[in-house]
Design an enzyme around this catalytic site. Sequence first.
Site, mmCIF file in Angstrom:
data_model
loop_
_atom_site.group_PDB
_atom_site.id
_atom_site.type_symbol
_atom_site.label_atom_id
_atom_site.label_comp_id
_atom_site.label_asym_id
_atom_site.label_seq_id
_atom_site.Cartn_x
_atom_site.Cartn_y
_atom_site.Cartn_z
ATOM 1 N N ASP A 5 2.406 2.684 2.365
ATOM 2 C CA ASP A 5 3.687 2.560 3.078
ATOM 3 C C ASP A 5 4.804 2.157 2.107
ATOM 4 O OD1 ASP A 5 4.888 2.015 6.039
ATOM 5 O OD2 ASP A 5 5.653 0.552 4.618
ATOM 6 N N GLY B 270 0.780 -1.231 0.000
ATOM 7 C CA GLY B 270 0.000 0.000 0.000
ATOM 8 C C GLY B 270 0.812 1.281 0.000
ATOM 9 N N TYR C 195 -6.038 -2.928 5.793
ATOM 10 C CA TYR C 195 -6.759 -3.037 7.072
ATOM 11 C C TYR C 195 -8.291 -3.035 6.925
ATOM 12 C CZ TYR C 195 -2.409 -2.702 9.776
ATOM 13 O OH TYR C 195 -1.165 -2.929 10.338
HETATM 14 N N1 AR6 Z 1 -0.814 7.491 -2.514
HETATM 15 C C1 AR6 Z 1 -1.966 7.713 -1.829
HETATM 16 N N2 AR6 Z 1 -2.722 6.717 -1.337
HETATM 17 C C2 AR6 Z 1 -2.300 5.447 -1.555
HETATM 18 C C3 AR6 Z 1 -1.115 5.139 -2.252
HETATM 19 C C4 AR6 Z 1 -0.353 6.233 -2.735
HETATM 20 N N3 AR6 Z 1 0.788 6.055 -3.392
HETATM 21 N N4 AR6 Z 1 -0.987 3.780 -2.297
HETATM 22 C C5 AR6 Z 1 -2.062 3.264 -1.678
HETATM 23 N N5 AR6 Z 1 -2.861 4.256 -1.231
HETATM 24 P P1 AR6 Z 1 -3.016 0.761 2.844
HETATM 25 P P2 AR6 Z 1 -3.974 0.407 5.608
HETATM 26 C C6 AR6 Z 1 -4.137 4.188 -0.496
HETATM 27 O O1 AR6 Z 1 -3.265 -0.671 2.536
HETATM 28 O O2 AR6 Z 1 -5.275 -0.094 5.135
HETATM 29 C C7 AR6 Z 1 0.720 -1.622 4.901
HETATM 30 O O3 AR6 Z 1 1.361 -2.723 4.394
HETATM 31 C C8 AR6 Z 1 -4.968 2.939 -0.668
HETATM 32 O O4 AR6 Z 1 -5.695 2.995 -1.897
HETATM 33 O O5 AR6 Z 1 -1.763 1.381 2.353
HETATM 34 O O6 AR6 Z 1 -3.942 1.435 6.698
HETATM 35 C C9 AR6 Z 1 1.173 -1.210 6.285
HETATM 36 O O7 AR6 Z 1 2.477 -1.533 6.568
HETATM 37 C C10 AR6 Z 1 -5.868 3.058 0.536
HETATM 38 O O8 AR6 Z 1 -6.964 3.927 0.255
HETATM 39 O O9 AR6 Z 1 -3.038 1.033 4.452
HETATM 40 C C11 AR6 Z 1 0.209 -1.930 7.178
HETATM 41 O O10 AR6 Z 1 0.564 -3.267 7.446
HETATM 42 C C12 AR6 Z 1 -5.008 3.758 1.593
HETATM 43 O O11 AR6 Z 1 -3.860 4.221 0.883
HETATM 44 C C13 AR6 Z 1 -1.069 -1.939 6.395
HETATM 45 O O12 AR6 Z 1 -0.678 -1.879 5.025
HETATM 46 C C14 AR6 Z 1 -4.576 2.889 2.753
HETATM 47 O O13 AR6 Z 1 -4.277 1.583 2.301
HETATM 48 C C15 AR6 Z 1 -1.908 -0.728 6.692
HETATM 49 O O14 AR6 Z 1 -3.140 -0.863 6.051
#
Ligand code: AR6
Length: 187
Positions: free
Chosen positions: A47, A45, A134
């Site tokens: 991160d 994601g 998540y």
């Molecule tokens: N720019 C903006 N938003 C983004 C980007 C980007 N480049 N990439 C993804 N998103 P997630 P969580 C959005 O899964 O649910 C990680 O592995 C995505 O579309 O990144 O809080 C961590 O280490 C979504 O709407 O975070 C944790 O283990 C949002 O970011 C876990 O994932 C959050 O998705 C955290 O899960």
Amino acid sequence: MGAKLISKKINNTDSEIIVIHTDITILEVDAIVNATDKNFSGGGGVDEAIHAVAGGKLKEECEKIGKCETGKAILTNAYKLPAKYVIHTVGPKYGSGDGKEDELLANCYKNSLRLAFEKNLASIAFPNISTGVYRYPKEEAIEIAFSSVLGWLKKHNFYSFKKIYFVSFTEEDYGMNSFYFKELNIG
Ligand code: AR6
């Protein structure tokens, strides 16, 4: 920036709330917020995207810090990112059983704003915390995001923030976030 966006000024202030369809890693803001996990182990994601652009030094700084509890936030340098700082926060896993997910998700936004305020930062960009890996329901999550940020700003009179971005990474998320944003009464 060329990205799709909608924005509203908060009444009688210079502060602007912006919903934007973009990749958070390209934003030239004072701080971007990272949705990470308790051990900064990452792997997916937003991160993964942030670490990929920032470079290995960001990982090293996170490893030195070691841990971050759910709902809390920590601030690091941003290294090769165009932003000045990264604020890492740990969202709740939806259905993780403690029934406090809404409060924990709101705390992610509030604690990130508090750190940015303490550093005198004027612009901050949030992803949709917890709505990816998540699995937080997106509608619920965006309503918590808007209400926690607006509530916190008003309560503290912290209108030193000039621009607060809510970043949607996908077209679908942008459609939904902008729909809820249009309904919002920002006073
Ligand atoms: N720019 C903006 N938003 C983004 C980007 C980007 N480049 N990439 C993804 N998103 P997630 P969580 C959005 O899964 O649910 C990680 O592995 C995505 O579309 O990144 O809080 C961590 O280490 C979504 O709407 O975070 C944790 O283990 C949002 O970011 C876990 O994932 C959050 O998705 C955290 O899960």
